[in-house]
Design a protein around this motif. Structure first.
Motif, PDB file in Angstrom:
ATOM      1  N   LYS A 119       9.110 -10.299   8.571  1.00 53.27           N
ATOM      2  CA  LYS A 119       8.424 -10.254   7.285  1.00 53.27           C
ATOM      3  C   LYS A 119       7.421  -9.085   7.242  1.00 53.27           C
ATOM      4  O   LYS A 119       7.234  -8.448   6.214  1.00 53.27           O
ATOM      5  N   LYS A 120       6.788  -8.809   8.373  1.00 49.33           N
ATOM      6  CA  LYS A 120       5.756  -7.772   8.442  1.00 49.33           C
ATOM      7  C   LYS A 120       6.336  -6.356   8.530  1.00 49.33           C
ATOM      8  O   LYS A 120       5.775  -5.413   7.961  1.00 49.33           O
ATOM      9  N   LEU A 121       7.451  -6.224   9.241  1.00 53.56           N
ATOM     10  CA  LEU A 121       8.030  -4.896   9.505  1.00 53.56           C
ATOM     11  C   LEU A 121       8.142  -3.965   8.301  1.00 53.56           C
ATOM     12  O   LEU A 121       7.735  -2.806   8.397  1.00 53.56           O
ATOM     13  N   PRO A 122       8.682  -4.406   7.167  1.00 51.86           N
ATOM     14  CA  PRO A 122       8.830  -3.488   6.034  1.00 51.86           C
ATOM     15  C   PRO A 122       7.501  -2.917   5.528  1.00 51.86           C
ATOM     16  O   PRO A 122       7.468  -1.901   4.856  1.00 51.86           O
ATOM     17  N   PHE A 123       6.389  -3.575   5.866  1.00 53.93           N
ATOM     18  CA  PHE A 123       5.091  -3.127   5.367  1.00 53.93           C
ATOM     19  C   PHE A 123       4.375  -2.189   6.334  1.00 53.93           C
ATOM     20  O   PHE A 123       3.292  -1.688   6.036  1.00 53.93           O
ATOM     21  N   ILE A 124       4.969  -1.967   7.497  1.00 55.95           N
ATOM     22  CA  ILE A 124       4.355  -1.050   8.459  1.00 55.95           C
ATOM     23  C   ILE A 124       4.853   0.360   8.168  1.00 55.95           C
ATOM     24  O   ILE A 124       6.009   0.682   8.404  1.00 55.95           O
ATOM     25  N   LYS A 125       3.966   1.169   7.601  1.00 57.27           N
ATOM     26  CA  LYS A 125       4.317   2.533   7.223  1.00 57.27           C
ATOM     27  C   LYS A 125       4.004   3.465   8.398  1.00 57.27           C
ATOM     28  O   LYS A 125       2.922   4.020   8.491  1.00 57.27           O
ATOM     29  N   GLU A 126       4.935   3.565   9.306  1.00 57.38           N
ATOM     30  CA  GLU A 126       4.745   4.378  10.498  1.00 57.38           C
ATOM     31  C   GLU A 126       6.113   4.847  10.965  1.00 57.38           C
ATOM     32  O   GLU A 126       7.022   4.055  11.130  1.00 57.38           O
ATOM     33  N   SER A 127       6.257   6.171  11.144  1.00 56.12           N
ATOM     34  CA  SER A 127       7.567   6.692  11.543  1.00 56.12           C
ATOM     35  C   SER A 127       7.748   6.713  13.058  1.00 56.12           C
ATOM     36  O   SER A 127       8.847   6.513  13.558  1.00 56.12           O
ATOM     37  N   ASP A 128       6.658   6.919  13.800  1.00 57.35           N
ATOM     38  CA  ASP A 128       6.731   6.942  15.259  1.00 57.35           C
ATOM     39  C   ASP A 128       7.074   5.530  15.761  1.00 57.35           C
ATOM     40  O   ASP A 128       6.321   4.590  15.526  1.00 57.35           O
ATOM     41  N   PRO A 129       8.239   5.370  16.431  1.00 54.46           N
ATOM     42  CA  PRO A 129       8.670   4.037  16.843  1.00 54.46           C
ATOM     43  C   PRO A 129       7.684   3.319  17.783  1.00 54.46           C
ATOM     44  O   PRO A 129       7.530   2.105  17.700  1.00 54.46           O
ATOM     45  N   TYR A 130       6.987   4.065  18.637  1.00 52.76           N
ATOM     46  CA  TYR A 130       6.022   3.439  19.552  1.00 52.76           C
ATOM     47  C   TYR A 130       4.809   2.901  18.798  1.00 52.76           C
ATOM     48  O   TYR A 130       4.346   1.799  19.054  1.00 52.76           O
ATOM     49  N   LYS A 131       4.315   3.723  17.852  1.00 49.50           N
ATOM     50  CA  LYS A 131       3.165   3.296  17.051  1.00 49.50           C
ATOM     51  C   LYS A 131       3.553   2.107  16.161  1.00 49.50           C
ATOM     52  O   LYS A 131       2.769   1.196  15.952  1.00 49.50           O
TER      53      LYS A 131
END
Length: 160
Positions: A119-131
């Motif tokens: 549910k949270k993933l789509p709201f994480i605006k970050e391209s770096d996979p580690y971050k």
């Protein structure tokens, strides 16, 4: 302007009000004790009322702890760490806390971690996979889930 006068109850009125306070929803002894002090009862009266509430089954710490765990897990989707902290703030004993936490089904717990992450993933605006992964793990830890379980769930479901 005068400060509002604080209403002071006698022991009998305090007991009647405390019974309806407890009947409305499960309460911890600490919540009821604070309320009785707010109502102006003396320490010896407070303890007598608490004893009477326990004797009449209006107050039951184990029942409260189980209801608290059930609500925070199934409705708020909190992890065990956050639930445990909440119960400690309500002055519930460690033994009672572990009994109540054991009512959570392990598979349901892992499923909740997974659903919360998805549910949270789509709201994480970050391209770096580690971050991105770090932000997701940090969020889930903030919800009170254990880091080892978070990592296990993410890895077994191929999430970042």
């Amino acid at each position: 302007m005068e400060p509002a006068k604080k209403i002071k109850y006698d022991k009998r009125t305090g007991l009647v009000k405390a019974e309806s306070y407890c009947a409305y929803q499960e309460r911890s002894q600490q919540e009821v004790r604070s309320k009785l002090y707010d109502w102006g009862l003396w320490p010896n009266e407070v303890e007598e009322v608490i004893s009477e509430l326990i004797g009449n089954n209006f107050l039951n710490e184990e029942r409260f702890a189980r209801a608290y765990v059930s609500g925070k897990f199934s409705i708020k989707h909190w992890g065990k760490i956050k639930i445990k902290q909440g119960l400690k703030l309500k002055k519930i004993t460690d033994k009672m806390i572990s009994v109540a936490l054991n009512t959570i089904d392990y598979d349901d717990y892992l499923e909740t971690i997974l659903k919360t992450a998805e549910k949270k993933l789509p709201f994480i605006k970050e391209s770096d996979p580690y971050k991105r992964k770090y932000k997701l793990v940090t969020y889930l830890m903030g919800k009170g889930f254990e880091s080892d379980l978070i990592i296990e769930v993410l890895k077994s479901n191929n999430l970042p």
